[in-house]
Design an enzyme around this catalytic site. Structure first.
Site, mmCIF file in Angstrom:
data_model
loop_
_atom_site.group_PDB
_atom_site.id
_atom_site.type_symbol
_atom_site.label_atom_id
_atom_site.label_comp_id
_atom_site.label_asym_id
_atom_site.label_seq_id
_atom_site.Cartn_x
_atom_site.Cartn_y
_atom_site.Cartn_z
ATOM 1 C CB CYS A 49 -0.888 0.011 1.222
ATOM 2 S SG CYS A 49 -1.997 -1.387 1.286
ATOM 3 N NE ARG B 143 5.212 1.373 -1.301
ATOM 4 C CZ ARG B 143 5.790 1.556 -0.127
ATOM 5 N NH1 ARG B 143 6.931 2.185 -0.057
ATOM 6 N NH2 ARG B 143 5.225 1.140 0.964
ATOM 7 C CD1 TRP C 294 0.037 -6.125 -3.208
ATOM 8 C CD2 TRP C 294 -0.222 -6.875 -1.126
ATOM 9 N NE1 TRP C 294 0.487 -7.432 -3.178
ATOM 10 C CE2 TRP C 294 0.334 -7.912 -1.906
ATOM 11 C CE3 TRP C 294 -0.481 -7.129 0.219
ATOM 12 C CZ2 TRP C 294 0.646 -9.168 -1.401
ATOM 13 C CZ3 TRP C 294 -0.174 -8.386 0.739
ATOM 14 C CH2 TRP C 294 0.385 -9.376 -0.069
ATOM 15 C CG ASN D 287 0.198 2.557 3.552
ATOM 16 O OD1 ASN D 287 -0.810 2.530 2.842
ATOM 17 N ND2 ASN D 287 1.349 3.059 3.143
ATOM 18 N N GLY D 288 -0.943 -0.625 6.501
ATOM 19 C CA GLY D 288 -0.734 -1.462 7.681
ATOM 20 C C GLY D 288 -1.918 -2.371 7.916
ATOM 21 C CD GLU E 108 17.780 -14.078 -5.418
ATOM 22 O OE1 GLU E 108 17.226 -14.384 -4.350
ATOM 23 O OE2 GLU E 108 17.450 -13.070 -6.080
ATOM 24 C CE LYS F 200 14.632 -12.580 -8.353
ATOM 25 N NZ LYS F 200 15.134 -12.199 -7.095
ATOM 26 C CD GLU G 224 10.744 -12.988 -6.545
ATOM 27 O OE1 GLU G 224 10.520 -12.217 -5.616
ATOM 28 O OE2 GLU G 224 11.808 -12.938 -7.204
ATOM 29 C CG HIS H 297 19.011 -37.414 3.144
ATOM 30 N ND1 HIS H 297 19.337 -38.660 3.611
ATOM 31 C CD2 HIS H 297 20.185 -36.749 3.017
ATOM 32 C CE1 HIS H 297 20.646 -38.743 3.787
ATOM 33 N NE2 HIS H 297 21.185 -37.589 3.427
ATOM 34 C CE LYS I 142 12.109 -3.490 -5.741
ATOM 35 N NZ LYS I 142 12.812 -4.765 -5.946
HETATM 36 C C1 G6P Z 1 9.474 -8.816 -1.359
HETATM 37 C C2 G6P Z 1 10.039 -8.712 -2.755
HETATM 38 C C3 G6P Z 1 11.337 -9.503 -2.840
HETATM 39 C C4 G6P Z 1 12.313 -9.013 -1.771
HETATM 40 C C5 G6P Z 1 11.691 -9.106 -0.373
HETATM 41 C C6 G6P Z 1 12.552 -8.437 0.678
HETATM 42 O O1 G6P Z 1 9.033 -10.108 -1.119
HETATM 43 O O2 G6P Z 1 9.112 -9.193 -3.702
HETATM 44 O O3 G6P Z 1 11.905 -9.308 -4.121
HETATM 45 O O4 G6P Z 1 13.470 -9.777 -1.832
HETATM 46 O O5 G6P Z 1 10.433 -8.429 -0.371
HETATM 47 O O6 G6P Z 1 12.563 -7.064 0.440
HETATM 48 P P1 G6P Z 1 13.707 -6.070 0.916
HETATM 49 O O7 G6P Z 1 13.237 -4.736 0.437
HETATM 50 O O8 G6P Z 1 13.753 -6.162 2.417
HETATM 51 O O9 G6P Z 1 14.959 -6.521 0.288
#
Ligand code: G6P
Length: 576
Positions: free
Chosen positions: A2, A28, A71, A97-98, A454, A458, A461, A477, A571
């Protein structure tokens, strides 16, 4: 997640001002948006589901306006749940927000109120309405805000009342000071083109904003607070795509220059102070969320042998079992792109209360994790707009690689080669084949395990393919049961002490029909497909990561999705 934007001015503005602010917050992540402005007759609002496209045609020029990107957390993505929210008589407008954790119990006192949606937010407007019968707007917002549990930021305006009241606890809010106008936002990026003077609100601050004045109070005691104004230049935004089709592509390509800059930088930076402190601390914890947690994990593995001390890494959201081990002799290093991730902020606040020294490694100056940390290393990446973290992740790695004495020259050259059309086409051919699969596994060992995590993150996502990373050592295992003829498996095999073991894992997968895609500096007959990287020691992780990002982006493109705004993701994750 948000976003909040607003202004109050002594001259009329059209809603472009709020509209543009909301556009600056788009990155965001959000799923609906709305704007309210005041006129002589009434508060006028317009709400939309989905992306910010055209300018809201029903919002007239005004002296005062608020906007919001939502959001969804409580209640579906509907116009009724979209902000701004109003009281029964459409006199009070509110954006939030929150999460109001106690909204259900608060709602019990609002029996006669007309509540339209299912959000936790709407009840705030009605509580203000209730207090408004006896109190002025400032006091009504204060009394309401003090009843809210959770981490919240609110902004409130009222018909024909020339002020905006804001309050925050946990969720960020910044006020921008202009000439006969003042602005507010949940993220400085939304208003950094309007002013260079800012007040960052602290928790439990309540502010009364008029066109000429800002007064700040402690929300509990109502005592006036003396605040400081920070002068910050507006060079924070770099919104051009510069010819790239999307921010993911732009930010992947920017990594070459960013890592090159890091390699050339004088290392007399906060990061050195962080390493020195680590040597003196009783316990060292690295943490973060999402990609930033993977960076914390990788960096913990490379720093530990360097300082000859154990460095523990945990996702910030899973730290609580270790809470009691945090003391005034501990060091907590928190990694974050946004500096606003709530799980990381909660942990930092907890740690600070226990006297822990906190260092942050972040990409967003002036964010909460910048302000809370005792030492802060700012990443030299510039704003990251794509929801997927790319350049921040590699910068987090590159800085720590440099700090332990690695020269990044070879990996910089390698990344340059990987970003050339020839290599991109090679990855593309592979992506065309992988795109039709529902599952892909990524196997690695040692320092490469966080890179495998990672890679999987990626791919899932942005392409929505089920991508899962496993340690080569754990393969037998359980995970090996998932291998069927043709199952794509990426084997990350840098030329390190785990090479032979990871090749054994590949061989075991191949014996069960798995399709082996090797990313390595040493080709091997077990690889069905081979993506080569140069052997740059620990820094090989950078080249491997760039390949993984490109592969994920190409899978997304082949499947026809928007790489910058993946479904359901935000984001900046500012709620628990
Ligand atoms: C969200 C984003 C990720 C990011 C994570 C942590 O989930 O989609 O891409 O890695 O937040 O965010 P930060 O801003 O703390 O790196």
């Amino acid at each position: 997640m948000c976003g909040i934007v607003g202004f109050i001015s002594s001259t009329e503005h059209d809603s472009n001002l709020v509209f543009n602010g909301l556009k600056n917050l788009e990155y965001r992540g959000y799923d609906s948006w709305g704007i309210v402005a005041d006129t002589d007759q009434q508060l006028v609002d317009q709400k939309f589901l989905g992306k910010i496209t055209s300018f809201p045609d029903q919002i007239p020029p005004s002296f005062i306006s608020l906007g919001h990107t939502r959001w969804a957390t409580h209640g579906g993505i509907t116009l009724d749940n979209c902000h701004p929210h109003f009281d029964c008589h459409h006199q009070v407008a509110l954006v939030h927000n929150g999460i109001v954790e106690n909204y259900q119990s608060l709602q019990k006192d609002l029996k006669n109120h007309r509540i339209l949606g299912q959000t936790d937010t709407e009840i705030i407007a009605h509580l203000i309405e209730k207090y408004r019968q006896k109190h002025n707007l400032l006091e009504s917002v204060r009394l309401t805000f003090n009843q809210l549990h959770g981490l919240n930021a609110i902004a409130v305006m009222e018909h024909q009342n020339n002020q905006i009241i804001v309050a925050k606890n946990g969720s960020p809010l910044v006020i921008g000071l202009g000439k006969n106008a003042n602005y507010l936002a949940s993220d400085i990026n939304a208003i950094s083109n309007l002013t260079d003077q800012f007040i960052f609100l602290e928790d439990n601050w309540l502010a009364q904003i008029t066109p000429q004045n800002v007064q700040i109070f402690d929300s509990a005691t109502f005592k006036k607070i003396k605040y400081t104004i920070q002068k910050i230049s507006s060079s924070l935004t770099d919104t051009d795509l510069n010819g790239y089709p999307n921010y993911l592509a732009k930010e992947i390509h920017q990594q070459f220059q960013i890592i090159k800059n890091i390699n050339q930088q004088n290392l007399n930076q906060p990061i050195n102070q962080i390493l020195k402190l680590a040597q003196k601390s009783d316990q060292i914890f690295f943490t973060g969320c999402g990609s930033s947690y993977h960076a914390a994990y990788f960096n913990s593995l490379i720093v530990s042998p360097k300082i000859n001390r154990p460095v523990y890494s945990f996702p910030a959201s899973e730290f609580s079992p270790y809470d009691n081990f945090l003391t005034d002799k501990s060091l907590l290093v928190v990694f974050s792109q946004s500096g606003e991730t709530i799980d990381a902020i909660n942990l930092v606040n907890f740690a600070k209360n226990r006297g822990v020294t906190v260092a942050s490694v972040i990409n967003s100056p002036y964010s909460t994790l910048h302000r809370l940390a005792d030492i802060c290393q700012i990443l030299p990446c510039g704003p990251e707009k794509c929801v997927l973290s790319t350049k921040t992740f590699t910068a987090q790695l590159a800085l720590f690689l440099r700090s332990i004495g690695q020269d990044l020259t070879d990996s910089i050259f390698d990344i340059q080669q990987i970003l050339k059309t020839r290599y991109l086409s090679k990855i593309n051919l592979l992506a065309q084949k992988i795109a039709s699969y529902q599952h892909i596994f990524i196997i690695a060992r040692g320092n490469s395990l966080p890179i495998a995590h990672e890679t999987a993150l990626k791919i899932k996502e942005v392409s929505y393919i089920h991508a899962e990373s496993f340690s080569g050592g754990e393969l037998k295992h359980g995970p090996i049961a998932l291998i069927e003829p043709g199952t794509p498996c990426i084997i990350i095999a840098p030329n390190d002490s785990h090479y032979d073991d990871i090749i054994s894992s590949a061989t075991e997968i191949k014996a069960r029909g798995g399709w082996i895609i090797g990313i390595s500096s040493k080709n091997n007959s077990v690889f069905d497909n081979y993506l080569s990287v140069s052997d740059s020691g620990l820094s090989t992780a950078l080249s491997i990561t760039v390949i993984a990002q490109i592969l994920a982006g190409q899978l997304c493109q082949i499947k026809g999705y928007d790489p910058d705004k993946p479904r359901n993701l935000a984001k900046s994750v500012t709620v628990k």
